[in-house]
Design a protein around this motif. Structure first.
Motif, PDB file in Angstrom:
ATOM      1  N   ASN A   1      17.496  12.737  -2.974  1.00 54.11           N
ATOM      2  CA  ASN A   1      16.063  13.143  -2.815  1.00 54.11           C
ATOM      3  C   ASN A   1      15.227  11.856  -3.054  1.00 54.11           C
ATOM      4  N   SER A   2      15.447  11.018  -4.323  1.00 52.38           N
ATOM      5  CA  SER A   2      14.527  10.011  -4.621  1.00 52.38           C
ATOM      6  C   SER A   2      15.326   8.620  -4.479  1.00 52.38           C
ATOM      7  N   SER A   3      16.711   8.576  -4.272  1.00 55.46           N
ATOM      8  CA  SER A   3      17.438   7.493  -4.310  1.00 55.46           C
ATOM      9  C   SER A   3      18.098   7.283  -3.107  1.00 55.46           C
ATOM     10  N   VAL A   4      18.665   5.949  -3.083  1.00 57.01           N
ATOM     11  CA  VAL A   4      19.332   5.713  -2.020  1.00 57.01           C
ATOM     12  C   VAL A   4      20.385   4.512  -2.158  1.00 57.01           C
ATOM     13  N   ARG A   5      21.544   4.456  -1.728  1.00 58.03           N
ATOM     14  CA  ARG A   5      22.578   3.470  -2.116  1.00 58.03           C
ATOM     15  C   ARG A   5      22.881   2.919  -0.765  1.00 58.03           C
TER      16      ARG A   5
ATOM     17  N   HIS B   1       1.048  -1.202   0.023  1.00 63.14           N
ATOM     18  CA  HIS B   1      -0.071  -0.075   0.007  1.00 63.14           C
ATOM     19  C   HIS B   1       0.717   1.228   0.044  1.00 63.14           C
ATOM     20  N   SER B   2       2.130   1.146   0.127  1.00 64.76           N
ATOM     21  CA  SER B   2       2.877   2.479   0.365  1.00 64.76           C
ATOM     22  C   SER B   2       2.543   3.080  -1.009  1.00 64.76           C
ATOM     23  N   ASN B   3       2.521   4.539  -1.165  1.00 62.81           N
ATOM     24  CA  ASN B   3       2.452   5.430  -2.158  1.00 62.81           C
ATOM     25  C   ASN B   3       3.881   5.445  -3.215  1.00 62.81           C
ATOM     26  N   VAL B   4       5.109   5.243  -2.467  1.00 61.82           N
ATOM     27  CA  VAL B   4       6.266   5.033  -3.403  1.00 61.82           C
ATOM     28  C   VAL B   4       6.548   3.622  -3.075  1.00 61.82           C
ATOM     29  N   ILE B   5       7.522   3.328  -4.110  1.00 64.98           N
ATOM     30  CA  ILE B   5       8.206   1.848  -4.005  1.00 64.98           C
ATOM     31  C   ILE B   5       9.490   2.099  -4.406  1.00 64.98           C
ATOM     32  N   GLY B   6      10.410   1.269  -4.190  1.00 63.68           N
ATOM     33  CA  GLY B   6      11.832   1.119  -4.510  1.00 63.68           C
ATOM     34  C   GLY B   6      12.061   0.328  -5.715  1.00 63.68           C
ATOM     35  N   LEU B   7      12.739   0.707  -6.612  1.00 67.69           N
ATOM     36  CA  LEU B   7      13.047   0.022  -7.998  1.00 67.69           C
ATOM     37  C   LEU B   7      14.524  -0.187  -7.845  1.00 67.69           C
ATOM     38  N   VAL B   8      15.079  -1.304  -7.920  1.00 65.80           N
ATOM     39  CA  VAL B   8      16.483  -1.513  -7.944  1.00 65.80           C
ATOM     40  C   VAL B   8      16.853  -1.212  -9.450  1.00 65.80           C
TER      41      VAL B   8
ATOM     42  N   GLU C   1      34.435 -11.805  11.515  1.00 67.76           N
ATOM     43  CA  GLU C   1      34.460 -10.210  11.725  1.00 67.76           C
ATOM     44  C   GLU C   1      34.498  -9.584  10.398  1.00 67.76           C
ATOM     45  N   SER C   2      35.145 -10.466   9.477  1.00 69.90           N
ATOM     46  CA  SER C   2      35.442  -9.729   7.919  1.00 69.90           C
ATOM     47  C   SER C   2      34.310 -10.473   6.974  1.00 69.90           C
ATOM     48  N   ALA C   3      33.923  -9.661   6.117  1.00 65.19           N
ATOM     49  CA  ALA C   3      32.711 -10.076   5.229  1.00 65.19           C
ATOM     50  C   ALA C   3      33.372 -11.056   4.290  1.00 65.19           C
ATOM     51  N   SER C   4      32.408 -12.096   4.048  1.00 70.34           N
ATOM     52  CA  SER C   4      32.717 -12.975   2.921  1.00 70.34           C
ATOM     53  C   SER C   4      32.339 -12.478   1.881  1.00 70.34           C
ATOM     54  N   ALA C   5      31.377 -11.567   1.585  1.00 71.83           N
ATOM     55  CA  ALA C   5      30.803 -10.793   0.451  1.00 71.83           C
ATOM     56  C   ALA C   5      30.537  -9.548   0.742  1.00 71.83           C
ATOM     57  N   GLN C   6      30.661  -8.579  -0.161  1.00 71.65           N
ATOM     58  CA  GLN C   6      29.885  -7.084   0.147  1.00 71.65           C
ATOM     59  C   GLN C   6      29.560  -6.590  -1.307  1.00 71.65           C
ATOM     60  N   GLY C   7      28.983  -5.799  -1.185  1.00 70.18           N
ATOM     61  CA  GLY C   7      28.484  -4.903  -2.339  1.00 70.18           C
ATOM     62  C   GLY C   7      27.470  -3.745  -2.006  1.00 70.18           C
ATOM     63  N   HIS C   8      26.834  -3.258  -3.234  1.00 74.72           N
ATOM     64  CA  HIS C   8      25.848  -2.309  -3.039  1.00 74.72           C
ATOM     65  C   HIS C   8      24.431  -2.463  -3.942  1.00 74.72           C
ATOM     66  N   PHE C   9      23.470  -1.548  -3.514  1.00 80.38           N
ATOM     67  CA  PHE C   9      22.086  -1.813  -3.958  1.00 80.38           C
ATOM     68  C   PHE C   9      21.511  -0.415  -4.074  1.00 80.38           C
ATOM     69  N   VAL C  10      21.023  -0.187  -5.022  1.00 85.26           N
ATOM     70  CA  VAL C  10      20.753   1.380  -5.368  1.00 85.26           C
ATOM     71  C   VAL C  10      19.166   1.204  -5.570  1.00 85.26           C
ATOM     72  N   HIS C  11      18.398   1.795  -4.865  1.00 92.52           N
ATOM     73  CA  HIS C  11      16.948   2.006  -4.957  1.00 92.52           C
ATOM     74  C   HIS C  11      16.454   3.405  -5.437  1.00 92.52           C
ATOM     75  N   VAL C  12      15.777   3.616  -6.477  1.00 91.62           N
ATOM     76  CA  VAL C  12      15.205   4.836  -6.756  1.00 91.62           C
ATOM     77  C   VAL C  12      13.733   4.704  -6.408  1.00 91.62           C
TER      78      VAL C  12
END
Length: 145
Positions: A92-96, A57-64, A107-118
């Protein structure tokens, strides 16, 4: 230049994930596509659990619009992993989001990365401002480097 594995202390939110038998591939470790599912899981778990996203129901949705992952060490079923989450850019409309995948208690990451939503309007699919409650929540896990 290959990035260095981040530490648990580099992240602000954590979500434990249980690996599944089907996550392993023919080479005996978790297949690379599963990591992207984990990225999606930790991001949406954080937003939903904190009541800033209603997937129906949210008015906004995040698209990868972008994802990326570096792998440092294998993970295999039946290991438990923890996904660490942080925000490194809040527009304003995006987040990384940046995500670290940590095997068992390492303690150390086995994998890491990023994901950007608009974020877009659910109906028109046009970019929309991140709602203030969501922005306030995302600021709690935002880091500057």
């Amino acid at each position: 230049m290959r990035p260095e594995a981040k530490k648990r202390s580099d992240f602000n939110h954590f979500h434990t994930i249980t690996t599944r038998w089907m996550d392993n591939d023919a080479y005996g470790h978790v297949n690379n596509v599963v990591y992207y599912s984990w990225f999606d899981t930790v991001v949406n778990q954080f937003l939903i659990a904190n009541d800033v996203l209603d997937i129906e129901h949210s008015n906004v949705i995040g698209l990868v619009i972008e994802t990326q992952c570096n792998y440092f060490a294998s993970v295999a079923f039946p290991e438990r992993v923890t996904a660490g989450l942080r925000v490194t850019k809040l527009g304003n409309s995006s987040v990384r989001y940046e995500v670290g995948i940590f095997r068992e208690d390492e303690e150390s990451a086995s994998a890491q990365g990023h994901f950007v939503h608009v974020y877009v309007d659910r109906e028109s699919r046009r970019p929309a401002a991140i709602p203030e409650p969501m922005r306030a929540l995302l600021q709690t896990i935002t880091v500057t480097e």
